[in-house]
Design a protein around this motif. Structure first.
Motif, mmCIF file in Angstrom:
data_model
loop_
_atom_site.group_PDB
_atom_site.id
_atom_site.type_symbol
_atom_site.label_atom_id
_atom_site.label_comp_id
_atom_site.label_asym_id
_atom_site.label_seq_id
_atom_site.Cartn_x
_atom_site.Cartn_y
_atom_site.Cartn_z
ATOM 1 N N ASP A 236 53.264 0.354 94.514
ATOM 2 C CA ASP A 236 52.947 -0.651 95.279
ATOM 3 C C ASP A 236 51.582 -0.988 95.066
ATOM 4 O O ASP A 236 51.310 -2.426 95.395
ATOM 5 C CB ASP A 236 53.474 -0.362 96.775
ATOM 6 N N ASP B 48 52.265 -3.862 101.117
ATOM 7 C CA ASP B 48 52.148 -3.079 99.946
ATOM 8 C C ASP B 48 51.124 -1.995 100.317
ATOM 9 O O ASP B 48 51.002 -0.680 99.744
ATOM 10 C CB ASP B 48 51.653 -3.771 98.754
ATOM 11 N N ARG C 38 55.524 6.209 95.301
ATOM 12 C CA ARG C 38 57.026 6.296 94.897
ATOM 13 C C ARG C 38 57.502 7.695 94.339
ATOM 14 O O ARG C 38 58.593 7.955 94.459
ATOM 15 C CB ARG C 38 57.300 5.234 94.121
ATOM 16 N N ASP D 294 57.594 0.131 100.412
ATOM 17 C CA ASP D 294 57.830 -0.887 101.456
ATOM 18 C C ASP D 294 59.165 -1.741 100.696
ATOM 19 O O ASP D 294 59.182 -1.795 99.459
ATOM 20 C CB ASP D 294 57.059 -1.804 101.700
ATOM 21 N N SER E 193 60.903 -4.555 99.841
ATOM 22 C CA SER E 193 60.746 -6.030 99.450
ATOM 23 C C SER E 193 61.793 -6.570 98.971
ATOM 24 O O SER E 193 62.482 -7.930 99.070
ATOM 25 C CB SER E 193 59.345 -6.375 98.863
HETATM 26 MG MG MG Z 1 55.912 -3.061 97.644
#
Ligand code: MG
Ligand code: ADP
Length: 334
Positions: A33, A79, A153, A218, A220
């Motif tokens: 992110d 982010d 991640r 997040d 998105s």
């Molecule tokens: Mg993101």
């Protein structure tokens, strides 16, 4: 080959090689992110950049300009939250068609400044250029977090519990309502989250500082698409339990009223900007307690597995393979 065949994520993979000329100090480059890099022995900086283009991300006749300003910075704040950081300094570049009213632009900046004030962000610079016929807004945003708390991640482990910090699908239903120009008594609830997403910065800081979680992103592109980013980066798979996913009342009512498949909106709708992460089973309850005592939400919705694929489990015990369908700027849903 055309970019439409390669897709957004295929393209990002392709350009990834050869980007680093000074590896020292780079903690994370392309692929999360935010980028993370060291600026001194005990300090790292997070940076993210996001672009909104008229008629791709928004329509000028739909979104009020104050909300466009809020959203263009809000997506970047999200982010930073997804790494467990706090947002700091923003740089705003804007491409403007010559016939745009100055009062309209003032309102965009009013919105941007209002969300910047709420998160104590400085607007430190940017660029202003003309654009042939579409408005373009790009924001670069820095953030900070203690290095040993930053979440990526890539950290998900087999048997981790998958959690989210909000109820997915509402923003996507707001977009559906606009696109089909539908009547709905709770129209404002759906549109509010679509026009004015709330980045989960407090939840992100609580999750990161607890040091309980293994990965974070997040939402998105969509719940499954973003979960798949975690899976790919971590080399794992996931099972989502459909009946554990929390559903907003307004979304239930909207789908009922227009006989829409609520499951598709929940699993694949984008722009919710809540956080999605994984935590070891033994720490899940403690993380829930920490988040709830800070006034944030926590919903465990599934489990990380070793097999590198995703599936959805229903309460009757049926399972179904889940394609990571979500938003890709160039590819139709997989
Ligand atoms: Mg993101
Ligand atoms: P997010 O949805 O969280 O904003 P993206 O999917 O847009 O993330 O981007 C994923 C990663 O790819 C990020 O690290 C981002 O900085 C990087 N990235 C995206 N587009 C480009 C590009 N054109 N050049 C270099 N890096 C890129």
């Amino acid at each position: 080959m055309k970019i439409n065949n390669l897709g957004e994520f295929g393209f990002i993979d392709r350009i990834k090689k050869g980007c680093l000329n000074r590896e020292e100090g780079v903690i994370a480059g392309i692929g999360d992110d935010c980028a993370v890099f060291r600026v001194s022995d005990n300090r790292v900086i997070l940076v993210t950049t996001d672009m909104l283009i008229e008629d791709v991300h928004f329509r000028r006749d739909e979104i009020p300009p104050e909300f466009l300003g809020r959203k263009s910075l809000g997506v970047s704040i999200s982010d930073i939250a997804a790494m467990g950081g706090v947002p700091r300094e923003a740089f705003v570049s804007i491409g403007i068609p010559g016939n745009v009213e100055i009062e309209y632009l003032d309102k965009i900046y009013e919105g941007m400044k209002s969300i910047a004030a709420e998160y104590e962000i400085n607007l430190l610079g940017g660029d202003t250029v003309s654009s042939p016929d579409r408005l373009v807004i790009n924001i670069a945003l820095t953030g900070e977090a203690p290095e040993d708390e930053i979440l990526y991640r890539k950290g998900a482990q087999v048997d981790d519990i998958i959690f989210i910090t909000g109820k997915p699908g509402v923003s996507s239903a707001g977009l559906d309502l606009l696109r089909y120009n539908r009547e709905f008594e709770n129209r404002d609830i759906l549109l509010k989250l679509h026009f004015n997403p709330i980045p989960h910065v407090k939840a992100g800081r609580l999750i990161a500082s607890s040091k309980k979680a293994n990965s974070l992103i997040d939402v998105s592109d969509g719940l499954t698409a973003d979960l798949w980013h975690i899976c790919e980066e971590s080399g794992v798979g996931a099972i989502i339990e459909m009946d554990k996913i929390p559903v907003a009342d307004a979304l239930k009512e909207y789908c009922h009223r227009y006989t829409l498949k609520i499951e598709d909106i929940i699993l694949h709708g984008g722009e919710d900007y809540m956080l999605l992460g994984t935590v070891p089973d033994k720490s899940s309850q403690e993380l829930e307690r920490i988040l709830k005592s800070g006034g944030c939400s926590y919903f465990p919705i599934g489990k990380i597995v070793g097999e590198k694929s995703m599936s959805v489990l229903y309460c009757e015990g049926d399972t179904r393979p889940l394609n990571p369908r979500g938003h890709d700027h160039f590819c139709l849903p997989r």
